[in-house]
Design an enzyme around this catalytic site. Structure first.
Site, mmCIF file in Angstrom:
data_model
loop_
_atom_site.group_PDB
_atom_site.id
_atom_site.type_symbol
_atom_site.label_atom_id
_atom_site.label_comp_id
_atom_site.label_asym_id
_atom_site.label_seq_id
_atom_site.Cartn_x
_atom_site.Cartn_y
_atom_site.Cartn_z
ATOM 1 N N ASP A 12 5.315 34.974 24.018
ATOM 2 C CA ASP A 12 4.671 34.804 22.714
ATOM 3 C C ASP A 12 4.934 36.046 21.859
ATOM 4 O OD1 ASP A 12 3.180 33.805 20.662
ATOM 5 O OD2 ASP A 12 1.240 33.999 21.657
ATOM 6 N N HIS A 66 7.639 23.915 17.831
ATOM 7 C CA HIS A 66 6.656 24.887 17.358
ATOM 8 C C HIS A 66 7.335 26.077 16.687
ATOM 9 C CE1 HIS A 66 3.198 27.540 17.228
ATOM 10 N NE2 HIS A 66 3.870 28.436 17.936
#
Length: 339
Positions: free
Chosen positions: A155, A227
């Site tokens: 992330d 995403h």
């Protein structure tokens, strides 16, 4: 790498403070009395002193704190002007998913490479704030393996670096009265790990848009965008508008709670707002970000991060209400617990 040669603690309001191993995300509301507001002013004006008091005990641990001020709270502080883009968090509601707005006057983002320093800073901060505030949300985050979220993917890959950091995060000449400040948006997401883990690795990779093992970017499967694509904002010429993410996993295996705390700093609030619209509504509309099928946003807030000199100036109130010592304020009112 830790800065073991650091001679002084990190100043408060350093948006670009090093990414840390631990973080506390604390959201509070300010109680309505004038004395409450004055007490908060004083604490905020001295936030840098508190950061140095705690951070000096282990400077290699890189303790830092950033405070963001919500739209309604900014109005209460009675400043003569206002950051150009500061506004409440915009709720997005669709048939499938919603980005909710939740209460919050102040956001404290506390970071360090030691959990005990985060704890100590928060303890002293809340002691100083006393009964002037109510805690509405508190999340303790941690770095998970090689910067992965609890879904198992790395992330923050797209964060800016070097000179691009300031350009992406700090307000400039477009709003000179607030130059050096930033906007920050936060959301707390809860994950359905059972549903996520029922998917194959290939299905998960198609949702995220990266390979799980080595983080290599993948092409989208049209027309559904991944995403990583929906969360990327560009202009008509293809120039990307970056934001700084410092997301943190959080959770409790014993209670079955697993989540990601999203926090994004930006020079341009509209960039994150457009990103969230693309995720929740879809691009094209109807093809929402499939990560939302296993991730529910349960909080949402927007704040302005004043540069340190403006934060310290908040202590220069108009003096219209008497200043009351923290121990004496609202002695008959119990402190509310986080919810």
């Amino acid at each position: 790498m830790q800065d073991t040669d650091r001679r002084v603690p990190i100043d408060a309001q350093k948006v670009d403070a090093p990414l840390s191993q631990f973080a506390v995300f604390l959201v509070v509301t300010i109680r309505p009395a004038a004395a409450d507001l004055h007490a908060v002013r004083d604490v905020l004006a001295a936030l840098d002193d508190l950061a140095k008091t705690v951070g000096f005990r282990d400077m290699a641990a890189n303790l830092s704190c950033v405070v963001g001020i919500g739209s309604a709270a900014w109005e209460r502080f009675g400043r003569p002007d206002r950051p150009a883009e500061l506004r409440p968090f915009i709720t997005i509601k669709t048939a499938a998913h919603s980005a909710v707005a939740t209460p919050g006057d102040l956001l404290f983002h506390i970071r360090a490479d030691r959990a005990d320093l985060c704890f100590e800073f928060e303890r002293l901060l809340l002691e100083q704030l006393g009964d002037a505030v109510d805690v509405v949300d508190e999340v303790n985050g941690f770095r998970y393996f090689d910067a992965r979220d609890l879904l198992g993917f790395v992330d923050g890959t797209a964060n800016p670096s070097g000179a691009g950091m300031a350009e992406a995060t700090l307000i400039g000449d477009e709003d000179p009265a607030f130059a050096g400040g930033s906007y920050v948006v936060v959301q707390k997401y809860l994950h359905d790990l059972a549903a996520w883990n029922a998917m194959t690795t290939e299905q998960q990779e198609a949702v995220i848009g990266r390979r799980k093992a080595d983080n290599v970017e993948l092409d989208d499967t049209e027309p559904q965008q991944a995403h990583k694509t929906l969360a990327t904002i560009t202009d008509d010429d293809g120039t990307e508008f970056e934001i700084l993410r410092d997301n943190m996993p959080f959770g409790s295996p014993a209670s079955g709670e697993f989540g990601t705390y999203f926090i994004g700093y930006t020079r341009r609030l509209w960039v994150i707002e457009r990103m969230l619209k693309r995720m929740f509504i879809g691009d094209p509309p109807g093809l929402h970000d499939r990560i939302l099928d296993v991730s529910t946003a349960v909080t949402g807030g927007t704040f302005f991060v004043p540069p340190l000199h403006l934060l310290e100036a908040l202590g220069d109130g108009d003096g219209s209400a008497a200043r009351i010592a923290p121990a004496d304020r609202h002695a008959d009112r119990p402190r509310r617990s986080p919810r």
